[in-house]
Design an enzyme around this catalytic site. Structure first.
Site, PDB file in Angstrom:
ATOM      1  N   GLY A 127      30.782  55.631  27.628  1.00 50.91           N
ATOM      2  CA  GLY A 127      31.094  55.620  28.984  1.00 50.91           C
ATOM      3  C   GLY A 127      32.010  57.195  29.469  1.00 50.91           C
ATOM      4  O   GLY A 127      32.652  56.986  30.264  1.00 50.91           O
ATOM      5  N   GLN A 141      34.229  57.538  35.681  1.00 50.37           N
ATOM      6  CA  GLN A 141      35.549  58.399  36.387  1.00 50.37           C
ATOM      7  C   GLN A 141      36.447  58.655  35.474  1.00 50.37           C
ATOM      8  O   GLN A 141      37.063  59.581  35.395  1.00 50.37           O
ATOM      9  CB  GLN A 141      35.960  57.222  37.337  1.00 50.37           C
ATOM     10  CG  GLN A 141      37.377  57.672  38.125  1.00 50.37           C
ATOM     11  CD  GLN A 141      38.062  56.623  38.824  1.00 50.37           C
ATOM     12  OE1 GLN A 141      37.725  55.325  38.571  1.00 50.37           O
ATOM     13  NE2 GLN A 141      38.936  56.868  39.634  1.00 50.37           N
ATOM     14  N   TYR A 186      32.952  41.112  35.882  1.00 44.10           N
ATOM     15  CA  TYR A 186      33.666  42.009  35.221  1.00 44.10           C
ATOM     16  C   TYR A 186      34.870  41.690  34.664  1.00 44.10           C
ATOM     17  O   TYR A 186      35.547  42.015  33.643  1.00 44.10           O
ATOM     18  CB  TYR A 186      33.971  43.225  36.695  1.00 44.10           C
ATOM     19  CG  TYR A 186      34.802  44.292  35.901  1.00 44.10           C
ATOM     20  CD1 TYR A 186      36.152  44.295  36.489  1.00 44.10           C
ATOM     21  CD2 TYR A 186      34.611  45.329  35.075  1.00 44.10           C
ATOM     22  CE1 TYR A 186      36.930  45.355  35.876  1.00 44.10           C
ATOM     23  CE2 TYR A 186      35.254  46.376  34.756  1.00 44.10           C
ATOM     24  CZ  TYR A 186      36.503  46.423  35.345  1.00 44.10           C
ATOM     25  OH  TYR A 186      37.393  47.390  34.935  1.00 44.10           O
TER      26      TYR A 186
HETATM   27  C1  VAH Z   1      37.280  48.122  39.740  1.00 42.63           C
HETATM   28  N1  VAH Z   1      38.301  50.451  39.394  1.00 42.63           N
HETATM   29  O1  VAH Z   1      37.759  48.380  40.842  1.00 42.63           O
HETATM   30  C2  VAH Z   1      37.929  49.215  38.824  1.00 42.63           C
HETATM   31  C3  VAH Z   1      39.248  48.406  38.118  1.00 42.63           C
HETATM   32  C4  VAH Z   1      41.418  47.558  38.620  1.00 42.63           C
HETATM   33  C5  VAH Z   1      40.056  47.977  39.127  1.00 42.63           C
HETATM   34  O2  VAH Z   1      39.015  47.786  37.120  1.00 42.63           O
HETATM   35  O3  VAH Z   1      36.645  47.493  39.487  1.00 42.63           O
END
Ligand code: VAH
Length: 313
Positions: A6, A10, A139
């Protein structure tokens, strides 16, 4: 020597350069599923790698001979809700392949988790290091799974796994890919481009945030920490500030008085944001490996606006 996955994301693009500057760019092998944004990592060696392909990852490890794998490959929260099955595969197979190779080759491992690993039933104010974790996004499910898998491989096989629960990360070099906290990045870009931004996250919605330089330093600090001092390992809460759209607005206005913030709420990402902590307790990270962020909101805002002014002009 470090193999990164990855590495064009970012965090990845900046971490590759940051680690390269500390350990020598020849000691970094940056990998990513696509080559998009490859120019961001300058002269650091790059190889294409889809982390669901364990055999290919193993080939690269045999050839490059790293002592550490930094596994950043992940589909983030909002995109993950559009393609949950793929998100599970990429995010969790990536961790399992990393851990299996690390077990067989005796490598150190850094896998980040996220504030997304919390959800229903988690105390959302001053969220403790150890608490209920029932995330409502795929996620988040993959991040909790990653935390538990890394703990398992440490306890069962002695693999030296370490990680932090990242809050939203704000940076100006590489845009984040479809997260929920990304509004706090886009607000700065829009401030420079249009002196105005319509936030898809509602007023009063608190989320923990971190400026990229502090996010990068955390990786080296935890990986170089004295393991005998680590009571926890794979999911240290770390944060620098708990932000809302209006706090960002107030800070930007100190440098751009005519900036205009409005709201255009995205119900999907608003619901995700509301399921995440308002503020984290990061005392364990501070006590066990000296976590201490350097950037507060106004210092970050000044740096973001100055650098985006140059980048976007
Ligand atoms: C998101 N930037 O927004 C990531 C991160 C805590 C946020 O995991 O999914």
């Amino acid at each position: 020597r470090i193999l990164m996955t990855g590495a064009l994301g970012q965090i990845g693009t900046e971490l590759a350069l940051y680690l390269g500057d500390i350990y020598g760019r020849e000691n970094i092998l940056a990998t990513n599923r696509s080559e998009k944004n490859i120019e961001a990592i300058e002269d650091i060696r790059f190889e294409k790698l889809d982390v669901t392909d364990g055999d290919r990852m193993y080939e690269l490890v045999k050839e490059f001979k790293p002592d550490t794998i930094v596994n950043l490959a992940a589909i983030l929260s909002a995109r993950g809700e559009q393609i949950p099955q793929t998100t599970w595969k990429i995010n969790v197979d990536g961790v399992i392949n990393t851990l299996e190779i690390a077990r067989q080759e005796n490598l150190k491992v850094f896998v980040p988790s996220s504030i997304a690993a919390f959800g229903e039933g988690t105390p959302l104010d001053n969220t403790p290091q150890t608490t209920i974790q029932r995330p409502s996004t795929m996620y988040g499910v993959t991040k909790v799974s990653g935390e538990i898998l890394c703990d398992y491989y440490f306890k069962r096989f002695g693999v030296d796994t370490r990680g932090v629960r990242y809050p939203g990360i704000i940076s100006y070099k590489t845009l984040p890919g479809n997260g929920t906290t990304d509004y706090a990045v886009h607000i700065y870009y829009e401030a420079i481009k249009h002196k105005a931004y319509a936030s898809y996250i509602a007023e009063g919605t608190q989320m923990d945030m971190l400026y990229m330089p502090d996010a990068l330093k955390a990786v080296v600090d935890i990986m170089e920490a004295d393991p005998s001092k680590l009571i926890h390992r794979n999911a240290f809460n770390i944060t620098a500030m708990s932000l809302t759209p209006e706090l960002l607005d107030e800070s930007i206005k100190k440098y751009m008085p005519d900036f205009k913030l409005s709201y255009d709420i995205d119900p999907v990402r608003q619901a995700i944001a509301e399921s995440w902590p308002n503020s984290l307790d990061d005392s364990c990270a501070r006590e066990e490996w000296g976590w201490k962020p350097e950037y507060d909101l106004d210092k970050m805002t000044k740096d973001m606006l100055e650098n985006l002014e140059k980048k976007l002009k």
